[in-house]
Enzyme design. Structure first.
Site, PDB file in Angstrom:
ATOM      1  N   ASP A  82       0.844  -1.188   0.000  1.00 32.92           N
ATOM      2  CA  ASP A  82       0.000   0.000   0.000  1.00 32.92           C
ATOM      3  C   ASP A  82       0.883   1.242   0.000  1.00 32.92           C
ATOM      4  O   ASP A  82       1.622   1.495   0.955  1.00 32.92           O
ATOM      5  CB  ASP A  82      -0.897  -0.017   1.250  1.00 32.92           C
ATOM      6  CG  ASP A  82      -1.911   1.124   1.270  1.00 32.92           C
ATOM      7  OD1 ASP A  82      -1.911   1.926   0.325  1.00 32.92           O
ATOM      8  OD2 ASP A  82      -2.698   1.193   2.237  1.00 32.92           O
ATOM      9  N   GLU A 106      -2.719   0.204  -4.335  1.00 35.32           N
ATOM     10  CA  GLU A 106      -2.615  -1.011  -3.524  1.00 35.32           C
ATOM     11  C   GLU A 106      -2.597  -2.243  -4.426  1.00 35.32           C
ATOM     12  O   GLU A 106      -3.331  -2.300  -5.410  1.00 35.32           O
ATOM     13  CB  GLU A 106      -3.794  -1.153  -2.566  1.00 35.32           C
ATOM     14  CG  GLU A 106      -3.991  -0.014  -1.598  1.00 35.32           C
ATOM     15  CD  GLU A 106      -5.231  -0.220  -0.743  1.00 35.32           C
ATOM     16  OE1 GLU A 106      -5.337  -1.278  -0.084  1.00 35.32           O
ATOM     17  OE2 GLU A 106      -6.117   0.654  -0.760  1.00 35.32           O
TER      18      GLU A 106
END
Length: 420
Positions: free
Chosen positions: A9, A106
């Protein structure tokens, strides 16, 4: 073979990308936001100093400025985010072919069969990935390392920025079960309120709860959350480039001014439905239901759904259904700030229609189908603004202008493909 899943992320992605070209702002509170003049005035991303001042994603700009008067606001540049999305995922693909983007910033990686080739442990590989992304882009990444996708996602959220968190079969109860239930993947505000009403406040409470009771309160989501909390998620990580089945297609707008007349609202619903229908046809899929989301001037939001009498990918059918929902839930004169039309119940073939002895069953309209396909062809040649409903002309709805400017060339082709 033990599964090893990474969830990578990018930290404060939009803000971090913007700050690459504005390094003098790195120590100041910064947020990326929509255009306040067009009333797209919400926070899209914020950096760590802004986060420390209580600024939150998706809140209104005026709310953020009240918390942080010195907040620096920057406009978004989607082309930059796509550029770095491609670079970062190319790095991930050097280590495994199972790379599944979850959003533009992500991605999940399944490194079960490859981590030994690159590092001493899955955690060490996560650290190497963080270093390589930072070296190539200047951006930082937080990584969760675990034995399933959900726990890997929770791991990347656990410690930020620029950190690796290892969650194993031995330690997940100690690390994850004390966390708030709202931190679990797919637990939104409504689900969190229902769980709180059942006395469930942590992920550990969720794991210990009766699965049948959860299903009674939350439907299918209850079963899913029970399995997730107990570490039983076994969903695979898709191969890079493998498309996820389309589950819904939607289009929404926050308007430059509140819509108050039936004519304005109807025109807006038609334009949004037209965009959704074109995307359905482009994907080669059909919708069996429509969802309408309405936000008023006080930012109160309602969502309503209705099944369609037959599967469709035509704008007229979607617009008619959305208008019926609007009429049932809105009185003319009440200001409307935002509308979203979403096609749901997606199928790759039109569903069969139940016939009746007493009335004519709904039937496809070949002439309308041909007309809307012709619109697709015109827009494909001249651009999305080349043709549209006459009802949106001369209306300042923020729905785009009609123009006959021919589109073409490599730049347009590349933009049309997109990574997402």
């Amino acid at each position: 073979m033990e599964r090893w899943i990474l969830h990578c992320d990018c930290n404060s992605f939009y803000a971090s990308v913007e700050l690459l070209s504005r390094p003098e702002l790195r120590q100041k509170p910064v947020a990326v936001c929509g255009d306040p003049e067009s009333r797209h005035g919400i926070i899209l991303a914020k950096n760590e100093p802004a986060k420390a001042m209580g600024v939150k994603t998706a809140e209104a700009i005026w709310q953020a400025k009240r918390k942080c008067p010195d907040l620096v606001l920057l406009p978004p540049h989607r082309e930059r985010y796509v550029h770095y999305y491609k670079i970062i995922n190319e790095i991930y693909c050097r280590f495994t072919d199972r790379v599944e983007p979850f959003s533009i910033d992500e991605s999940w990686l399944d490194v079960s069969g490859s981590w030994q080739l690159f590092a001493q442990s899955p955690k060490a590989l996560a650290d190497r990935l963080r270093a390589e992304v930072h070296g190539a882009t200047g951006l930082t990444v937080s990584v969760g390392v675990s034995f399933n996708k959900v726990f890997a996602k929770l791991g990347s959220d656990y410690k930020k920025p620029d950190a690796t968190t290892l969650i194993t079969r031995e330690n997940f109860k100690d690390i994850l079960w004390p966390l708030p239930a709202r931190d679990m993947l797919f637990v939104g505000r409504s689900a969190a309120e229902k769980l709180a009403g059942m006395g469930i406040s942590t992920i550990g409470d969720l794991a210990a709860a009766d699965e049948k009771a959860l299903a009674a309160a939350l439907g299918k989501l209850g079963h899913t959350l029970s399995r997730y909390a107990r570490g039983l998620d076994d969903a695979p990580v898709r191969l890079w480039g493998e498309k996820e089945p389309v589950k819904s297609v939607g289009s929404g707008r926050t308007f430059p001014h509140d819509l108050v007349t039936a004519a304005e609202v109807h025109s807006a619903l038609w334009a949004l439905s037209d965009e959704v229908a074109a995307r359905l046809r482009r994907h080669g899929v059909w919708a069996g239901a429509v969802q309408l989301t309405v936000r008023d001037a006080s930012l109160k939001t309602i969502t309503r759904q209705a099944r369609l009498p037959m599967s469709t990918h035509l704008a007229r059918d979607l617009a008619d259904a959305a208008w019926r929902l609007m009429q049932a839930n809105w009185r003319e004169g009440e200001p409307v700030r935002m509308l979203t039309v979403t096609a749901q119940g997606i199928t790759e073939e039109p569903a069969a229609v139940q016939q009746s002895f007493y009335e004519d069953a709904p039937r496809p309209d070949p002439r309308r189908e041909k007309l809307e396909q012709s619109l697709d062809a015109i827009r494909g040649k001249y651009g999305k603004g080349a043709i549209g409903a006459g009802s949106i002309l001369r209306k300042d709805l923020g729905l785009g202008r009609l123009s006959m400017e021919e589109k073409g060339g490599d730049e347009d082709d590349e933009r049309a493909k997109g990574p997402l």
